[in-house]
Design a protein around this motif. Structure first.
Motif, PDB file in Angstrom:
ATOM      1  N   GLN A  37       0.840  -1.195   0.000  1.00 43.81           N
ATOM      2  CA  GLN A  37       0.000   0.000   0.000  1.00 43.81           C
ATOM      3  C   GLN A  37       0.872   1.240   0.000  1.00 43.81           C
ATOM      4  O   GLN A  37       1.668   1.440   0.910  1.00 43.81           O
ATOM      5  N   ASP A  38       0.691   2.075  -1.002  1.00 42.22           N
ATOM      6  CA  ASP A  38       1.357   3.370  -1.063  1.00 42.22           C
ATOM      7  C   ASP A  38       0.388   4.430  -0.564  1.00 42.22           C
ATOM      8  O   ASP A  38      -0.831   4.246  -0.623  1.00 42.22           O
ATOM      9  N   GLU A  42      -4.861   2.381  -3.225  1.00 43.10           N
ATOM     10  CA  GLU A  42      -5.516   1.176  -2.763  1.00 43.10           C
ATOM     11  C   GLU A  42      -4.511   0.083  -2.420  1.00 43.10           C
ATOM     12  O   GLU A  42      -3.362   0.111  -2.858  1.00 43.10           O
ATOM     13  N   LEU A  43      -4.946  -0.877  -1.640  1.00 40.01           N
ATOM     14  CA  LEU A  43      -4.118  -2.037  -1.338  1.00 40.01           C
ATOM     15  C   LEU A  43      -4.007  -2.920  -2.576  1.00 40.01           C
ATOM     16  O   LEU A  43      -4.981  -3.112  -3.306  1.00 40.01           O
TER      17      LEU A  43
ATOM     18  N   GLY B 100     -13.108 -16.234  -4.870  1.00 37.95           N
ATOM     19  CA  GLY B 100     -13.377 -14.811  -5.005  1.00 37.95           C
ATOM     20  C   GLY B 100     -12.123 -13.976  -4.957  1.00 37.95           C
ATOM     21  O   GLY B 100     -11.043 -14.461  -4.639  1.00 37.95           O
ATOM     22  N   ARG B 101     -12.243 -12.697  -5.265  1.00 41.12           N
ATOM     23  CA  ARG B 101     -11.140 -11.777  -5.091  1.00 41.12           C
ATOM     24  C   ARG B 101     -11.704 -10.452  -4.615  1.00 41.12           C
ATOM     25  O   ARG B 101     -12.903 -10.186  -4.751  1.00 41.12           O
ATOM     26  N   LEU B 102     -10.825  -9.639  -4.061  1.00 39.66           N
ATOM     27  CA  LEU B 102     -11.231  -8.372  -3.478  1.00 39.66           C
ATOM     28  C   LEU B 102     -10.781  -7.211  -4.344  1.00 39.66           C
ATOM     29  O   LEU B 102      -9.695  -7.242  -4.928  1.00 39.66           O
ATOM     30  N   TYR B 103     -11.644  -6.192  -4.408  1.00 42.10           N
ATOM     31  CA  TYR B 103     -11.317  -4.955  -5.107  1.00 42.10           C
ATOM     32  C   TYR B 103     -11.375  -3.827  -4.079  1.00 42.10           C
ATOM     33  O   TYR B 103     -12.412  -3.618  -3.443  1.00 42.10           O
ATOM     34  N   PHE B 104     -10.267  -3.115  -3.938  1.00 40.37           N
ATOM     35  CA  PHE B 104     -10.149  -2.089  -2.916  1.00 40.37           C
ATOM     36  C   PHE B 104     -10.320  -0.703  -3.509  1.00 40.37           C
ATOM     37  O   PHE B 104      -9.783  -0.394  -4.585  1.00 40.37           O
TER      38      PHE B 104
END
Lengths: 114, 114
Positions: A37-38, A42-43, B100-104
């Motif tokens: 994470q910068d 976003e992560l 699944g996957r995550l979108y931040f």
């Protein structure tokens, strides 16, 4: 408060050094993750593991490597650090997959490579 | 392209006031949406999680809403406190793969002034 720990919290090193960021959790979670994470961004998932001896690369290309020899331990290694590796590294764990279960995050390691 | 957009990027409010943070997403298919709070120098902590069928979920002074038709979510903070100063991150999960996957999102930086 999640029982997931990261050391060191802050690290300043010179270019070319080998470093290992430690992550451990005492919750018995099978799934563990490393994010980068910068500031203000976003992560990004860089590595994940769904169990012992299982590791996969994430969405963001990274020159780091990981290992999962024990359930509770998921260290990340940079063989030769570069200034471009300067960032915050967050470790997380969950019982189930990321879609099903909440991820618990460690406090992070702030890495600066000079 | 699956994305999560948050607004505003930053927000300053006085202690005791209410505020609402927005999250718009294009992730499809949709599994669930989470709001995380990330204090400076710490890892994110989960506040709420909502699935497709849930419209509202509360956690103390935090109330999240979800409109799956318009793909929008909001996080409402009531009677803000100085400790609410943090980055609030919207995270959307798909069910496109087995795990699944995550979108931040990039987060909304909230500052509460006395």
């Amino acid at each position: 408060e999640a029982d997931i720990y990261q050391t060191p919290r802050y690290l300043v090193i010179g270019t070319g050094k080998k470093i290992t960021l430690e992550c451990s959790q005492t919750m018995g979670h099978d799934k563990m993750y490393w994010y980068q994470q910068d500031p203000g961004m976003e992560l990004h998932l860089i590595h994940y593991s769904y169990g012992v001896n299982s590791t996969e690369k994430g969405d963001l290309s990274s020159e780091s490597t990981v290992s999962r020899i024990r359930t509770e331990h998921f260290p990340l290694t940079l063989e030769s650090a570069r200034p471009s590796h300067t960032s915050q590294y967050l470790c997380a764990s969950s019982v189930g997959g990321p879609s099903a279960d909440t991820q618990y995050f460690g406090p992070g390691t702030r890495l600066t490579v000079l | 392209k699956n994305q999560v957009e948050q607004s505003p990027q930053s927000l300053i409010i006085l202690e005791g006031k209410n505020c609402t943070l927005q999250c718009n997403y294009t992730v499809s298919p949709f599994s669930n949406l989470r709001w995380y709070k990330q204090d400076t120098g710490r890892g994110p902590v989960s506040l709420t999680i909502m699935t497709f069928s849930e419209n509202t979920k509360s956690n103390g002074r935090y109330t999240a809403t979800l409109d799956a038709d318009t793909k929008q979510s909001s996080l409402h903070i009531t009677a803000s406190q100085l400790s609410d100063s943090a980055s609030y991150i919207c995270v959307v999960s798909d069910r496109g793969s087995t795990l699944g996957r995550l979108y931040f999102g990039r987060g909304t930086q909230l500052t509460v002034w006395p």
